[in-house]
Enzyme design. Structure first.
Site, PDB file in Angstrom:
ATOM      1  CG  PHE A 116      -1.808   1.160   1.272  1.00 48.90           C
ATOM      2  CD1 PHE A 116      -2.809   1.281   0.606  1.00 48.90           C
ATOM      3  CD2 PHE A 116      -1.495   2.046   2.480  1.00 48.90           C
ATOM      4  CE1 PHE A 116      -3.798   2.142   0.672  1.00 48.90           C
ATOM      5  CE2 PHE A 116      -2.494   3.194   2.636  1.00 48.90           C
ATOM      6  CZ  PHE A 116      -3.431   3.207   1.723  1.00 48.90           C
ATOM      7  CG  LEU A 176      -0.236   7.475   2.226  1.00 45.14           C
ATOM      8  CD1 LEU A 176      -1.173   8.301   1.211  1.00 45.14           C
ATOM      9  CD2 LEU A 176      -1.039   7.264   3.454  1.00 45.14           C
ATOM     10  CB  SER A 178       2.855  13.306   9.212  1.00 44.21           C
ATOM     11  OG  SER A 178       3.666  12.648  10.247  1.00 44.21           O
ATOM     12  CB  THR A 236       5.068  -2.973   4.866  1.00 43.25           C
ATOM     13  OG1 THR A 236       5.419  -2.095   5.767  1.00 43.25           O
ATOM     14  CG2 THR A 236       4.983  -4.343   5.671  1.00 43.25           C
ATOM     15  N   GLY A 281      22.212  -6.484  32.689  1.00 44.79           N
ATOM     16  CA  GLY A 281      23.104  -6.410  31.555  1.00 44.79           C
ATOM     17  C   GLY A 281      22.978  -7.373  30.356  1.00 44.79           C
ATOM     18  CD  GLU A 326      -0.943   1.023   9.325  1.00 51.08           C
ATOM     19  OE1 GLU A 326      -2.097   1.254   9.582  1.00 51.08           O
ATOM     20  OE2 GLU A 326      -0.652  -0.076   9.156  1.00 51.08           O
TER      21      GLU A 326
HETATM   22  C1  LIG Z   1       9.406   0.023   8.673  1.00 54.00           C
HETATM   23  C2  LIG Z   1       8.347   0.972   8.001  1.00 54.00           C
HETATM   24  C3  LIG Z   1       7.230   0.427   7.258  1.00 54.00           C
HETATM   25  C4  LIG Z   1       6.129   1.481   6.846  1.00 54.00           C
HETATM   26  N1  LIG Z   1       5.135   0.986   6.077  1.00 54.00           N
HETATM   27  C5  LIG Z   1       4.314   1.657   5.124  1.00 54.00           C
HETATM   28  C6  LIG Z   1       3.498   1.317   4.301  1.00 54.00           C
HETATM   29  O1  LIG Z   1       3.357  -0.109   3.978  1.00 54.00           O
HETATM   30  N2  LIG Z   1       2.818   2.249   3.474  1.00 54.00           N
HETATM   31  C7  LIG Z   1       3.003   3.667   3.624  1.00 54.00           C
HETATM   32  O2  LIG Z   1       2.360   4.226   2.788  1.00 54.00           O
HETATM   33  N3  LIG Z   1       4.027   3.988   4.624  1.00 54.00           N
HETATM   34  C8  LIG Z   1       4.626   3.165   5.611  1.00 54.00           C
HETATM   35  N4  LIG Z   1       5.488   3.678   6.431  1.00 54.00           N
HETATM   36  C9  LIG Z   1       5.547   5.006   6.374  1.00 54.00           C
HETATM   37  C10 LIG Z   1       5.344   5.681   7.670  1.00 54.00           C
HETATM   38  O3  LIG Z   1       3.672   5.545   7.934  1.00 54.00           O
HETATM   39  C11 LIG Z   1       5.668   7.017   8.035  1.00 54.00           C
HETATM   40  O4  LIG Z   1       7.082   6.998   8.156  1.00 54.00           O
HETATM   41  C12 LIG Z   1       4.905   7.781   8.939  1.00 54.00           C
HETATM   42  O5  LIG Z   1       3.747   8.032   8.486  1.00 54.00           O
HETATM   43  C13 LIG Z   1       5.719   9.140   9.473  1.00 54.00           C
HETATM   44  O6  LIG Z   1       6.000   9.800   8.109  1.00 54.00           O
HETATM   45  P1  LIG Z   1       7.497  10.590   8.170  1.00 54.00           P
HETATM   46  O7  LIG Z   1       8.429   9.337   8.263  1.00 54.00           O
HETATM   47  O8  LIG Z   1       7.903  11.160   6.622  1.00 54.00           O
HETATM   48  O9  LIG Z   1       7.696  11.536   9.094  1.00 54.00           O
HETATM   49  P2  LIG Z   1       7.256  13.008   8.896  1.00 54.00           P
HETATM   50  O10 LIG Z   1       5.827  13.345   8.908  1.00 54.00           O
HETATM   51  O11 LIG Z   1       8.070  13.919   8.476  1.00 54.00           O
HETATM   52  O12 LIG Z   1       7.355  13.546  10.660  1.00 54.00           O
HETATM   53  C14 LIG Z   1       8.293  13.668  11.601  1.00 54.00           C
HETATM   54  C15 LIG Z   1       8.331  14.193  12.820  1.00 54.00           C
HETATM   55  O13 LIG Z   1       7.579  15.362  12.740  1.00 54.00           O
HETATM   56  C16 LIG Z   1       6.291  15.132  13.502  1.00 54.00           C
HETATM   57  N5  LIG Z   1       4.932  15.896  12.782  1.00 54.00           N
HETATM   58  C17 LIG Z   1       4.608  15.783  11.561  1.00 54.00           C
HETATM   59  N6  LIG Z   1       3.736  16.698  11.369  1.00 54.00           N
HETATM   60  C18 LIG Z   1       3.244  17.141  12.366  1.00 54.00           C
HETATM   61  C19 LIG Z   1       2.021  17.820  13.046  1.00 54.00           C
HETATM   62  N7  LIG Z   1       1.219  18.473  12.214  1.00 54.00           N
HETATM   63  N8  LIG Z   1       2.086  18.119  14.266  1.00 54.00           N
HETATM   64  C20 LIG Z   1       3.118  17.653  15.220  1.00 54.00           C
HETATM   65  N9  LIG Z   1       4.191  16.946  14.826  1.00 54.00           N
HETATM   66  C21 LIG Z   1       4.155  16.599  13.451  1.00 54.00           C
HETATM   67  C22 LIG Z   1       6.001  13.765  13.412  1.00 54.00           C
HETATM   68  O14 LIG Z   1       4.862  13.185  14.491  1.00 54.00           O
HETATM   69  C23 LIG Z   1       7.374  13.142  13.489  1.00 54.00           C
HETATM   70  O15 LIG Z   1       7.590  13.099  14.879  1.00 54.00           O
HETATM   71  C24 LIG Z   1       6.266   2.670   6.941  1.00 54.00           C
HETATM   72  C25 LIG Z   1       7.385   3.373   7.602  1.00 54.00           C
HETATM   73  C26 LIG Z   1       8.254   2.583   8.268  1.00 54.00           C
HETATM   74  C27 LIG Z   1       9.509   2.920   8.999  1.00 54.00           C
END
Ligand SMILES: Cc1cc2nc3c(=O)[nH]c(=O)nc-3n(C[C@H](O)[C@H](O)[C@H](O)COP(=O)(O)OP(=O)(O)OC[C@H]3O[C@@H](n4cnc5c(N)ncnc54)[C@H](O)[C@@H]3O)c2cc1C
Length: 382
Positions: free
Chosen positions: A123, A125, A132, A158, A343, A366
């Site tokens: 999926f 996205l 986010s 994933t 430890g 998610e």
């Molecule tokens: C192992 C793994 C598997 C995954 N699987 C999938 C998948 O199958 N499909 C898919 O589509 N995605 C997947 N993801 C992506 C995952 O959903 C995103 O990493 C997650 O949504 C966060 O996005 P980002 O990493 O870009 O962080 P960012 O959005 O850049 O966030 C960075 C920081 O800023 C904070 N932040 C951002 N906006 C705000 C706000 N408005 N207010 C307060 N704080 C905020 C966040 O909480 C976070 O602490 C996966 C990620 C990993 C690591």
């Protein structure tokens, strides 16, 4: 009120627990160490019915209620987060959108193989510049004649780059709304389509035996019938998918917390210092008491959210609460569990450090914990 599970739900718990202990526990640490996604284990999980759990029988699903699915994820996560990730993403993110929003033809074409565990679906996205802020996605799909032409990229997807992967659902901009904002649609792209590349991502801190991929779309052409539902439904489909997905991430938090607690309790009863088991020291016993209490709270909250979903009642607020709470409980429990091991807790052979690492994704994937708090605060009228 009735807090009892049904006979079927009890049976699922028993069978999945037995399977996880027999088939996953002996190799979980090795797969984690080698960063190896196991096709064999994924197929075995398919054989015992862990894919397509909430899909109806006409598409060869298991036709179970949502709590049964969540219990299955919980029991796998109690032993290993990586395998639980394969199941949770396989069901909620891979199979779910096709089952809930696909045409009859799409369902008949893809679901039987996905529900048997012979194939996986991703999926897509998240993008490098849109996590986010999913509304900031840049991938586009343009209709040219009878085909969508897709360009862009996705990250962290994933189950998207394994040899079992049959394809991915990709969210793309397909136009502009009256408001001037982008219009999103979800489109199905089969593996092997020219111009589509899925590249495995390595060196993860957690879920190391789960398959994670970067996706590249370079003038990828798919038939116009590959759209999921109607043009412009993509954003709504994505939000609905994430609501359900939060329950499975919550189940991973709950199961992971239970697994770390199981290890800590066993160790505390066996390890002796100052002439007695360390579980007899109040400082250790109180940590375990807190863990037991928080796990119980997480289970009740999560099961209530699943019950609401199963009864077709609004469950979005409770799903966000369940995901947030269970994932943070796992963090606290895994922290206590490592501390109780002293430890030895920092050594790989004691397994508890894997729970400590695996927990962190649950506060990020998610919808991060911050995003869950935003969702909840909106529901409570802030
Ligand atoms: C192992 C793994 C598997 C995954 N699987 C999938 C998948 O199958 N499909 C898919 O589509 N995605 C997947 N993801 C992506 C995952 O959903 C995103 O990493 C997650 O949504 C966060 O996005 P980002 O990493 O870009 O962080 P960012 O959005 O850049 O966030 C960075 C920081 O800023 C904070 N932040 C951002 N906006 C705000 C706000 N408005 N207010 C307060 N704080 C905020 C966040 O909480 C976070 O602490 C996966 C990620 C990993 C690591």
């Amino acid at each position: 009120m009735d807090f009892d599970l049904t006979k079927e739900q009890e049976m699922i718990r028993k069978e999945v627990r037995k399977f996880a202990r027999k088939e996953i526990a002996p190799i979980a640490a090795e797969l984690d160490e080698k960063e190896e996604f196991s096709q064999e284990l994924t197929r075995k999980m398919g054989e015992i019915g862990l894919f397509g759990m909430f899909v109806s029988e006409e598409y060869e699903g298991q036709a179970m209620d949502y709590i049964s699915y969540i219990i299955a994820v919980e029991e796998i996560a109690r032993i290993d987060g990586s395998q639980a990730a394969t199941i949770a993403a396989g069901n909620s993110l891979g199979i779910g959108p096709i089952f809930y929003f696909g045409t009859e033809e799409q369902k008949l074409k893809y679901l039987p193989r996905l529900c048997s565990g012979e194939g996986l679906w991703g999926f897509g996205l998240t993008e490098p510049t849109a996590g986010s802020d999913a509304g900031g996605s840049k991938t586009t799909a343009v209709l040219e004649g009878d085909e969508w032409v897709i360009n862009g990229s996705k990250i962290f997807i994933t189950n998207a780059a394994s040899e079992m992967t049959m394809g991915v659902t990709v969210q793309a901009i397909t136009g502009t709304r009256e408001s001037g904002k982008p219009e999103y649609s979800c489109i199905l792209v089969e593996s092997g389509t020219p111009g589509f590349k899925a590249v495995p991502m390595h060196k993860k801190m957690m879920w190391r035996a789960s398959n994670t991929a970067e996706l590249y779309f370079d003038n990828v052409r798919v038939p116009k019938e590959n759209i999921l539902g109607n043009k412009g439904d993509g954003f709504h489909q994505m939000l609905a998918t994430l609501d359900g997905g939060r329950l499975s991430i919550g189940a991973m938090g709950l199961g992971g917390a239970q697994g770390a607690y199981d290890l800590a309790l066993k160790y505390a009863r066996e390890r002796e210092q100052f002439g007695q088991p360390i579980s007899k020291f109040q400082a250790v016993a109180f940590k375990l008491a807190d863990c037991a209490m928080e796990i119980e709270c997480a289970r009740n909250l999560l099961y209530k959210a699943c019950w609401l979903k199963s009864h077709h009642r609004p469950y979005e607020k409770e799903a966000a609460m369940g995901k947030l709470y269970a994932s943070e409980v796992m963090g606290r429990v895994a922290d206590h569990a490592v501390q109780i091991h002293g430890g030895y807790g920092l050594m790989k052979e004691y397994n508890v450090e894997r729970f400590y690492r695996d927990h962190k994704l649950l506060e990020i994937g998610e919808g991060t914990s911050e995003v869950q708090r935003i969702v909840i605060s909106r529901y409570i009228g802030c």
